[in-house]
Design a protein around this motif. Structure first.
Motif, short mmCIF file in Angstrom:
data_model
loop_
_atom_site.label_atom_id
_atom_site.label_comp_id
_atom_site.label_asym_id
_atom_site.label_seq_id
_atom_site.Cartn_x
_atom_site.Cartn_y
_atom_site.Cartn_z
N GLU A 1 -1.10 0.82 -9.53
CA GLU A 1 0.05 1.14 -8.69
C GLU A 1 0.43 -0.12 -7.90
OE1 GLU A 1 -0.49 3.62 -5.18
OE2 GLU A 1 1.31 4.72 -5.71
N THR B 1 -8.69 5.46 -0.80
CA THR B 1 -8.94 6.04 0.53
C THR B 1 -9.14 7.55 0.40
OG1 THR B 1 -7.35 4.42 1.35
CG2 THR B 1 -8.11 6.06 2.92
N LEU C 1 -1.92 11.51 -3.33
CA LEU C 1 -2.37 10.13 -3.53
C LEU C 1 -1.36 9.30 -4.32
CD1 LEU C 1 -6.09 11.09 -4.23
CD2 LEU C 1 -4.99 10.58 -2.05
N GLU D 1 -1.45 2.51 10.59
CA GLU D 1 -1.43 1.46 11.60
C GLU D 1 -0.14 0.63 11.53
OE1 GLU D 1 -3.52 2.24 9.14
OE2 GLU D 1 -5.11 0.74 9.03
N LYS E 1 -3.27 11.08 12.58
CA LYS E 1 -3.63 9.65 12.60
C LYS E 1 -2.60 8.97 11.69
CE LYS E 1 -5.40 6.41 10.82
NZ LYS E 1 -4.60 5.18 10.52
#
Ligand code: NAD
Length: 493
Positions: free
Chosen positions: A390, A237, A256, A183, A180
């Motif tokens: 961040e 996430t 991460l 996007e 995945k």
């Protein structure tokens, strides 16, 4: 920003060996260099996720894949590497179009992606199982077996690199992979999947499902057929994915975020250190998980270092990503630039001094793109928002330190622990500080050097697990202990 849309047919996604186009909910790809639409991509809903995972389970357990000899599997990986090299320019331009990264950097990442497939072809062919010491008249062994279906979820900053680092070792380990992609950058993964299919990867072994995290990502992580999740992205996430995986009792690998300390001692070679700091934060417009975004400078050399940094930041060539001498392109999107701007504003509000940048560039040809000037901020302490969060943009916060103890205390006072860098001529100090820093990666008198052979991953909120290296294959396998009696009395004669 231009607003014309719907001029493209949606690009197909790869679902269980089938290329499927879908107009409904298609993603519009926007070129961050000028805000123009550059394509549309089909997205997967829960039914597509189910179809991909079901096909992946069947393909992963088929004898033709499960029992494939290591050198044959390695040949497929090698052909994928060749195919990536053969399409270098197409892939480099595609990534540039999607995330705005400077073309030369994209080209280097294509070379790196091919090298990753080649490396895991070699690991696949050479990595053995183990005969372990037995405590009796039996043979004891450790065998390594694939999980079956691995979900790979990736961010937008370097899809060429991140996706190769997951897909190549997971396939080498004998799994099927459902990717995945972000996007924002779905097309790099689709292009590499076409190459993989042409290289002879059996249908169903790799699916690529573009879509949002909330719909496609969530359906994938929660699908009962997925037996392991490999995620690279933001810490928030990652935490959500780890919670879902914990409920399902499946393992996760999490790469991460970071807020990496970069340290200059007063005995360092300052020109080399400044070069390292500039590359460490401004390469890729600062959108790198290992960006050295907190610079600690020993007080004695603070003034000359800051002066040199500001000069370099002001002179850095920010341009369209395919301009021949561009050193920094846009950031990956307009919303992302807004977030960077609000964090720089927080620095102003909290008493920081913007010494360089802190604004969009003035050049007319850059006005329509998501550009932001290389920014250097001083005068904040380690508790300020811009120092703690961040930013994932071209923003460097500079802080002074007095001595080694002060440095270690400040550098480790962060939730993150991904990377770090030290510049000093004192070897003993370099070693002491390298061991004291809470980070998965330490660079000494260099920064951002990486090798596929060296395991990579974070301490603390920067992640769980280590990708890359020989053990990068073990990440995608589970061990099985086998005890085999050698006592003839136990066997019918
Ligand atoms: P993100 O966390 O927003 O998204 C990453 C991916 O997760 C995307 O594909 C997204 O669609 C998906 N996702 C979002 N919500 C989901 C959900 N609920 N379930 C399943 N999937 C979901 O990160 P981003 O903005 O794409 O990337 C930037 C972040 O990635 C930064 O924090 C950066 O430090 C990190 N990063 C880490 C590394 C590393 O190796 N440690 C490398 C590159 C980037």
């Amino acid at each position: 920003m231009k607003s014309e849309t719907r001029t493209f047919e949606p690009e197909a996604m790869l679902v269980g060996g089938e290329w499927i186009s879908r107009d409904e909910q298609a993603l519009d790809a926007i070129n961050p260099a000028d805000g123009s639409p550059s394509g549309r991509v089909s997205t997967a809903d829960a039914a597509h996720v189910d179809a991909a995972v079901t096909a992946a389970r069947a393909a992963a357990s088929a004898r033709s894949w499960r029992d494939m000899l290591p050198h044959v599997r390695a040949q497929i990986l090698g052909r994928i590497a060749d195919g990536i090299r053969a399409q270098s320019e197409t892939l480099a331009h595609l990534q540039m179009l999607e995330n705005g990264k400077v073309l030369n950097e994209c080209r280097a990442q294509v070379v790196g992606a091919a090298a990753t497939y080649r490396y895991y072809a070699a690991v696949c062919e050479t990595l053995g199982a183990e005969i372990t010491p037995s405590r009796g008249n039996y043979l004891s062994m450790t065998a390594y077996e694939p999980y079956g279906v691995v979900a790979a979820i990736t961010p937008w900053n370097s899809p060429l690199t991140m996706e190769a680092q997951k897909i190549a070792p997971a396939l080498a380990a004998g799994n099927a992979v459902v990717l995945k992609p972000s996007e924002i950058t779905p097309r790099v993964g689709l292009a590499v999947a076409r190459i993989a299919m042409e290289a002879g990867l059996p249908p169903g072994i790799l699916s690529v499902l573009p879509g949002t995290g909330a719909i496609t990502g969530d359906a994938l992580v929660n699908h009962p057929g997925v037996r392991m999740v490999s995620f690279t992205g933001g810490t928030a996430t990652g935490r959500r994915i780890a919670e879902a995986a914990a409920r399902r009792l499946i393992p996760v690998a999490l790469e991460l975020g970071g807020k990496s300390p970069h340290v200059i001692f007063d005995d360092a070679r300052l020109d080399a250190a400044v070069d390292g700091v500039v590359d460490g934060i401004f390469e890729g417009s600062g959108q790198s998980c290992v960006a050295g975004s907190r610079l600690f400078v020993q007080r004695k050399v603070l003034e000359p270092v800051v002066r040199a940094l500001v000069d370099r930041a002001d002179r850095l060539r920010v341009d369209l990503p395919d301009a021949p001498d561009a050193q920094m392109g846009p950031v990956a999107g307009f919303r992302h630039r807004q977030r960077i701007e609000s964090l720089v504003q927080s620095a102003r509000d909290e008493g920081g001094e913007i010494l360089a940048g802190g604004a969009r560039p003035q050049e007319g040809r850059l006005a329509a793109g998501a550009f932001y000037r290389p920014t250097v901020i001083a005068g904040l302490d380690n508790r300020a928002t811009a120092v703690r969060e961040e930013i994932f943009g071209p923003v460097l916060c500079v802080l002074p330190f007095d001595d080694e103890d002060d440095l270690i205390a400040q550098a480790n006072d962060t939730a993150y622990g991904l990377a770090s860098g030290i510049w000093t001529a004192n070897y003993q100090r370099a070693w002491r500080v390298a061991r004291a820093l809470e980070a998965g990666l330490v660079w000494i008198n260099t920064y951002k050097q990486l090798s596929i052979a060296t395991p990579f991953g974070g301490f603390k909120d920067s992640g769980i697990g280590r990708e890359k290296g020989v053990t990068g294959v073990r990440l995608y396998q589970q061990s099985k202990g086998i005890y085999w009696s050698m006592d003839p009395a136990n066997v019918r004669g």
